[in-house]
Design a protein around this motif. Sequence first.
Motif, mmCIF file in Angstrom:
data_model
loop_
_atom_site.group_PDB
_atom_site.id
_atom_site.type_symbol
_atom_site.label_atom_id
_atom_site.label_comp_id
_atom_site.label_asym_id
_atom_site.label_seq_id
_atom_site.Cartn_x
_atom_site.Cartn_y
_atom_site.Cartn_z
ATOM 1 N N UNK A 273 -55.387 7.947 -29.055
ATOM 2 C CA UNK A 273 -55.809 8.860 -27.979
ATOM 3 C C UNK A 273 -56.908 8.220 -27.140
ATOM 4 N N UNK A 274 -57.855 7.576 -27.809
ATOM 5 C CA UNK A 274 -58.938 6.912 -27.091
ATOM 6 C C UNK A 274 -58.381 5.808 -26.195
ATOM 7 N N UNK A 275 -57.415 5.047 -26.714
ATOM 8 C CA UNK A 275 -56.803 3.968 -25.941
ATOM 9 C C UNK A 275 -55.979 4.519 -24.786
ATOM 10 N N UNK A 276 -55.335 5.661 -25.009
ATOM 11 C CA UNK A 276 -54.567 6.356 -23.963
ATOM 12 C C UNK A 276 -55.465 6.674 -22.775
ATOM 13 N N UNK A 277 -56.629 7.259 -23.043
ATOM 14 C CA UNK A 277 -57.539 7.630 -21.959
ATOM 15 C C UNK A 277 -58.138 6.391 -21.292
ATOM 16 N N UNK A 278 -58.426 5.352 -22.074
ATOM 17 C CA UNK A 278 -58.969 4.121 -21.501
ATOM 18 C C UNK A 278 -57.982 3.482 -20.524
ATOM 19 N N UNK A 279 -56.728 3.371 -20.938
ATOM 20 C CA UNK A 279 -55.716 2.749 -20.080
ATOM 21 C C UNK A 279 -55.424 3.617 -18.862
ATOM 22 N N UNK A 280 -55.429 4.928 -19.057
ATOM 23 C CA UNK A 280 -55.228 5.835 -17.935
ATOM 24 C C UNK A 280 -56.341 5.710 -16.916
ATOM 25 N N UNK A 281 -57.568 5.626 -17.401
ATOM 26 C CA UNK A 281 -58.739 5.480 -16.517
ATOM 27 C C UNK A 281 -58.665 4.191 -15.709
ATOM 28 N N UNK A 282 -58.190 3.116 -16.340
ATOM 29 C CA UNK A 282 -58.113 1.826 -15.651
ATOM 30 C C UNK A 282 -57.184 1.863 -14.443
ATOM 31 N N UNK A 283 -56.313 2.873 -14.386
ATOM 32 C CA UNK A 283 -55.395 3.016 -13.260
ATOM 33 C C UNK A 283 -55.923 4.026 -12.243
ATOM 34 N N UNK A 284 -56.375 5.196 -12.721
ATOM 35 C CA UNK A 284 -56.741 6.265 -11.776
ATOM 36 C C UNK A 284 -58.082 6.017 -11.094
ATOM 37 N N UNK A 285 -58.997 5.281 -11.740
ATOM 38 C CA UNK A 285 -60.300 5.055 -11.116
ATOM 39 C C UNK A 285 -60.196 4.148 -9.885
#
Length: 461
Positions: A273-285
């Motif tokens: 879950x932590x990795x999911x949010x990290x990878x998602x952030x790397x795209x949306x930010x």
Amino acid sequence: MNENIDRGMSTLIIFIIAAAILSAAQSVVTTGITGIMADFHVHSTTAQWIYSSFLLVLGVMIPLSAFFTRRFKIKTILLASLGLFLIGSIIAYIAPNIGVLILARVIQACGSGILLPITQIVLFKVIPEEKWQVYMGLFGFIIGIAPALAPTAGGFIIDSVGWRSIFLIFAIMVAILMVVASVVVKLEFETGHYPLDIASLILCVLACVGIMFGFSNIAQNGFDMIWVILPIVIGAISLVLFVKRQFGIETPLLDLHALKNKYFFFGTLFSAILYFTMCGLNVIMPLFAQSIASHDATTAGVILLPATLVMIVFNFIGPLMANKFGVRKVLLLSCLFTVVGYLLMMTYTRTTSVEYMVVTQIVRAIGAGLGLMPAVTWTIAVVSGDVEDATAINNTVRQIIGAIGSAVAVVLMAAFAGGNVGHNYLSVSAFAQTSLVMSILAIISAVIVVLYIKDEIHDLM
């Protein structure tokens, strides 16, 4: 006894150096994509495969790490993985067209995909269990700093002498390391004639490639039947068949029995879950910074760079804190920083200052850095008698979930924005809603910590 310790440490040092070099190759080419497009006269959608193909192959190779360590000598694995990477680097250097360059990247990724998870296995076998957190912190720092700084260093080299020089530098470094490794690496683990189940291998490849390929294509192709839906369906079916087969055969490609341990399962779920949010952030930010706030790509990079460096530092600090204060407290602190970070992101507007975004990203990055390495180390320690399969399972799940996270974050943001992310209020609201989803996932992670993460590991075995 001292000789064995020296052999173990020298072997581990070589593996970590190799892992740092090979992990840098994952992201270093991103700054050279524009030059590659110009040289080969291809569109960005084609050129980006020099990066995407690398990630896909990593996802396929990681599950095989347990098999490799049971079947082959550590020195053989190291030299083979470095050899593959060297061949890939040479081919990339002389590549006459984009197809050959992508093939070269696939060969490089085969070497990286073998080496990176096995470096963790070597660490867990060489270092006493009570020191795992400390050494995993050091490992996380070294492995984190290389790919983080690689695009910047790569950009400087590419601007100076061209993109091909990157692969020549990699080839020279790896060739030197192979010579050193052939002399220095003497430690070996017990191996045997462990058979390779071909059916499991095929299902594993179909599952990893199908799921990662399908989700990776969502941002570009929407929910297209051929490029997205079909690969995900094939991948999901293959995954179910793969899992069923592993429990039904005598010598599985990947022993999944560790997943029956609820603490290992939920520890893996937390890190996923932590990795999911990290990878998602790397795209949306970057998407927010450029499409909504109307900054250029350089500014988007400036916003994320301090946070990336802070996260790397806390990759080292987190395990040290877990070793001193207990992993449960550190993971709860990780969740707290993560939730606060995403809630602060909900306050962004089209005119939010770069300085404010930098600070809030640092808050979020502290949470990510505090959580990942302590969670991974604790999870493997729960089933410390089976580090090969446990490491492979944990890494594979995170790799697949990371690919899904990158795609889902973009899809959520686009859906909340009515299908078009731009410099408007609706897109600002969409970014806030997506950030809220990420914060809810962090809260779920905190619940997992409260219910299933314990400081005293030996009481759970």
